[in-house]
Design a protein around this motif. Structure first.
Motif, mmCIF file in Angstrom:
data_model
loop_
_atom_site.group_PDB
_atom_site.id
_atom_site.type_symbol
_atom_site.label_atom_id
_atom_site.label_comp_id
_atom_site.label_asym_id
_atom_site.label_seq_id
_atom_site.Cartn_x
_atom_site.Cartn_y
_atom_site.Cartn_z
ATOM 1 N N MET A 118 -89.967 -81.459 -79.357
ATOM 2 C CA MET A 118 -88.986 -81.105 -80.382
ATOM 3 C C MET A 118 -89.003 -79.598 -80.610
ATOM 4 S SD MET A 118 -87.509 -83.935 -81.314
ATOM 5 C CE MET A 118 -86.778 -83.565 -82.918
ATOM 6 N N ARG A 119 -87.819 -79.020 -80.731
ATOM 7 C CA ARG A 119 -87.686 -77.583 -80.926
ATOM 8 C C ARG A 119 -88.335 -76.805 -79.785
ATOM 9 N NH1 ARG A 119 -86.643 -75.689 -86.143
ATOM 10 N NH2 ARG A 119 -85.657 -77.340 -87.354
ATOM 11 N N PHE A 120 -88.157 -77.276 -78.583
ATOM 12 C CA PHE A 120 -88.790 -76.639 -77.434
ATOM 13 C C PHE A 120 -87.796 -76.165 -76.389
ATOM 14 C CE2 PHE A 120 -90.545 -77.289 -73.088
ATOM 15 C CZ PHE A 120 -91.427 -76.221 -73.086
ATOM 16 N N PHE A 121 -86.843 -77.006 -76.048
ATOM 17 C CA PHE A 121 -85.991 -76.689 -74.907
ATOM 18 C C PHE A 121 -85.044 -75.521 -75.174
ATOM 19 C CE2 PHE A 121 -87.642 -80.531 -73.111
ATOM 20 C CZ PHE A 121 -87.605 -80.290 -71.744
ATOM 21 N N HIS A 122 -84.831 -75.152 -76.416
ATOM 22 C CA HIS A 122 -84.009 -73.973 -76.670
ATOM 23 C C HIS A 122 -84.757 -72.690 -76.307
ATOM 24 C CE1 HIS A 122 -86.450 -74.013 -80.296
ATOM 25 N NE2 HIS A 122 -85.996 -72.821 -80.632
ATOM 26 N N LEU A 123 -86.068 -72.791 -76.100
ATOM 27 C CA LEU A 123 -86.877 -71.637 -75.710
ATOM 28 C C LEU A 123 -87.177 -71.609 -74.213
ATOM 29 C CD1 LEU A 123 -89.519 -71.846 -78.589
ATOM 30 C CD2 LEU A 123 -87.557 -70.296 -78.472
ATOM 31 N N ALA A 124 -86.844 -72.685 -73.509
ATOM 32 C CA ALA A 124 -87.285 -72.861 -72.123
ATOM 33 C C ALA A 124 -86.486 -72.001 -71.157
ATOM 34 C CB ALA A 124 -87.178 -74.325 -71.723
ATOM 35 N N ASP A 125 -87.194 -71.178 -70.378
ATOM 36 C CA ASP A 125 -86.522 -70.397 -69.352
ATOM 37 C C ASP A 125 -86.340 -71.198 -68.067
ATOM 38 O OD1 ASP A 125 -89.199 -70.472 -68.861
ATOM 39 O OD2 ASP A 125 -89.509 -68.318 -68.840
ATOM 40 N N GLN A 126 -87.168 -72.230 -67.873
ATOM 41 C CA GLN A 126 -87.052 -73.103 -66.703
ATOM 42 C C GLN A 126 -87.103 -74.567 -67.166
ATOM 43 O OE1 GLN A 126 -90.395 -71.572 -64.363
ATOM 44 N NE2 GLN A 126 -88.934 -70.527 -63.041
ATOM 45 N N PRO A 127 -86.052 -75.045 -67.815
ATOM 46 C CA PRO A 127 -86.083 -76.385 -68.413
ATOM 47 C C PRO A 127 -86.326 -77.496 -67.394
ATOM 48 C CG PRO A 127 -83.848 -75.510 -68.400
ATOM 49 C CD PRO A 127 -84.752 -74.382 -68.050
ATOM 50 N N ALA A 128 -85.843 -77.336 -66.174
ATOM 51 C CA ALA A 128 -86.015 -78.397 -65.181
ATOM 52 C C ALA A 128 -87.485 -78.621 -64.854
ATOM 53 C CB ALA A 128 -85.238 -78.053 -63.906
ATOM 54 N N SER A 129 -88.251 -77.550 -64.731
ATOM 55 C CA SER A 129 -89.670 -77.701 -64.406
ATOM 56 C C SER A 129 -90.442 -78.313 -65.569
ATOM 57 C CB SER A 129 -90.277 -76.349 -64.018
ATOM 58 O OG SER A 129 -90.215 -75.426 -65.090
ATOM 59 N N PHE A 130 -90.097 -77.952 -66.795
ATOM 60 C CA PHE A 130 -90.758 -78.533 -67.960
ATOM 61 C C PHE A 130 -90.464 -80.026 -68.072
ATOM 62 C CE2 PHE A 130 -90.393 -74.049 -69.538
ATOM 63 C CZ PHE A 130 -91.756 -73.779 -69.553
ATOM 64 N N LEU A 131 -89.202 -80.380 -67.895
ATOM 65 C CA LEU A 131 -88.821 -81.791 -68.007
ATOM 66 C C LEU A 131 -89.462 -82.613 -66.883
ATOM 67 C CD1 LEU A 131 -87.171 -83.689 -69.776
ATOM 68 C CD2 LEU A 131 -85.223 -83.304 -68.259
#
Length: 235
Positions: A118-131
């Motif tokens: 929560m409140r994380f993906f708006h900060l993600a520079d590489q969302p695909a790798s995090f997900l």
């Protein structure tokens, strides 16, 4: 990662919840917690991982309901706030807070029933790798939220010191496909940006929230929603 150094400041950790979840921000806190509970259901005796757990808003809530929770965050000061909160709530034995990188989760495959962010993906520079990492360590469920493009959040972004990554529904669908996740349900909310609620008293915020809910319930609701909650499953 946007704001990585900012989030690790001692004074930011100490003031984080007071600035964001006092006054009208209490409505946001309640809505976000309910979204998590609605998605992951009964949590007693389930293994749950929270990515970017911050000061432990959700980890403590889930531990209070009987989950075995691990919270991971890059900020030591934020984690210390979470440990103190867990002690006050009497749930320290049900949860473990650890410092780590969400892009390289220190857990084997299929370690948790549910993984949330929560409140994380708006900060993600590489969302695909995090997900992809979240999906790897989950044996059942992944839940996260995003801030939406082409909404009032776009205007609010201009006022933020570091901005936010905004997503369209198409972009989220593409991320889910690349991570091998199946969308179970999605929910959309907050026509008015979060910043408005934080600046007004709770009583006045309730009035705006009623109007907000009416707007979201209209035929244009999904288009107006600045926040989306994504409930997905591991096939």
């Amino acid at each position: 990662m946007k704001g990585q150094e900012w989030y690790q400041e001692d004074d930011i950790a100490e003031e984080y919840e007071e600035k964001r979840f006092s006054r009208g921000g209490r409505l946001i806190d309640r809505r976000e917690k309910q979204a998590v509970l609605d998605a992951i259901g009964p949590v007693e005796d389930r293994d749950v991982l929270e990515i970017a757990c911050g000061t432990g808003r959700f980890t403590v809530m889930l531990a209070e309901r009987g989950a075995n929770v691990v919270g991971l965050d890059i900020s030591g000061p934020m984690l210390q706030q979470g440990r103190e909160k867990a002690q006050r709530a009497g749930v320290s034995e049900n949860m473990d807070l650890m410092r780590g990188d969400a892009g390289r989760l220190p857990f084997p495959d299929d370690s948790f029933d549910s993984v949330i962010a929560m409140r994380f993906f708006h900060l993600a520079d590489q969302p695909a790798s995090f997900l992809s990492e979240m999906r790897r360590v989950s044996r059942n469920q992944v839940f996260f939220d995003t801030f939406n493009r082409f909404t009032t959040r776009s205007l609010y972004n201009w006022a933020l010191p570091m901005g936010s990554r905004l997503y369209s529904r198409w972009e989220v669908s593409r991320l889910l496909d690349s991570a091998g996740l199946h969308l179970v349900d999605d929910d959309h909310d907050f026509a008015f940006p979060y910043g408005l609620y934080r600046e007004i008293p709770n009583e006045l915020a309730s009035v705006f929230r009623d109007l907000d809910t009416t707007l979201i319930s209209s035929p244009l609701g999904k288009r107006l929603a600045s926040v989306s909650y994504w409930h997905t499953r591991v096939p």
